[in-house]
Write an enzyme that holds these catalytic residues in place. Structure first.
Site, PDB file in Angstrom:
ATOM      1  CG  PHE A  61      -1.994  -1.059   1.356  1.00 59.69           C
ATOM      2  CD1 PHE A  61      -3.141  -1.180   0.498  1.00 59.69           C
ATOM      3  CD2 PHE A  61      -1.612  -2.366   2.021  1.00 59.69           C
ATOM      4  CE1 PHE A  61      -3.785  -2.114   0.551  1.00 59.69           C
ATOM      5  CE2 PHE A  61      -2.472  -3.357   2.029  1.00 59.69           C
ATOM      6  CZ  PHE A  61      -3.491  -3.299   1.276  1.00 59.69           C
ATOM      7  CG  ASP A 101       0.111   3.841   5.517  1.00 60.01           C
ATOM      8  OD1 ASP A 101      -0.704   3.614   6.099  1.00 60.01           O
ATOM      9  OD2 ASP A 101       0.645   4.848   5.036  1.00 60.01           O
ATOM     10  CB  CYS A 153      -5.454   6.088   9.163  1.00 64.22           C
ATOM     11  SG  CYS A 153      -6.386   5.040   7.966  1.00 64.22           S
TER      12      CYS A 153
END
Length: 147
Positions: A13, A79, A105
């Protein structure tokens, strides 16, 4: 740095290369992402900079790098978007890779994915909250996993 002296790194990613480009200063990096324009921009930037970086346009949700593919690397950076990366994490867990730098996140999907790594013998080392979006309650997580 979590990657330490890793000579071969997979950036999963990778987007436009936030982690891949710096890692390519000292390691051979494979950057993989499903966003075609971002990964093409990264390939162009790496080429202009003369970096040891190759790219692959690939949907890691539908076709994650396999455990065999990942076992060629010393370390990985992952990520994923808010949905996390359960399919790719399962392949990381099944691989022979020894170090994973995980960025997230979303604390809920981070915990889910981290549990898979820990069940496969990884140990959670350091964990940092990163408040990168000023004037927002949003916080990123960065974690070090080793086995």
């Amino acid at each position: 740095s979590i990657l330490g002296d890793a000579r071969r790194v997979a950036d999963l990613f990778a987007g436009c290369g936030t982690f891949a480009l710096p890692a390519s200063r000292t390691a051979q990096v494979l950057a993989v992402d499903g966003a075609g324009p971002a990964i093409r921009a990264l390939a162009e930037a790496a080429g202009r900079a003369g970096r040891k970086l190759t790219t692959e346009h690939r949907d890691l949700f539908r076709k994650p790098l396999s455990a065999d593919e990942l076992s060629r690397f010393d370390a990985a950076v992952i990520d994923p978007p808010r949905a996390g990366a359960i399919a790719q994490t399962e392949q990381l867990a099944a691989s022979r890779i020894r170090t994973v730098a995980a960025v997230s996140c979303n604390p809920a999907t981070f915990v889910r994915d981290a549990e898979r790594l820990v069940a496969a013998g990884f140990r959670l080392g350091r964990l940092w909250p990163v408040a990168q979006f000023r004037w927002s309650t949003h916080v990123e997580l960065v974690a070090e996993f080793r086995r």
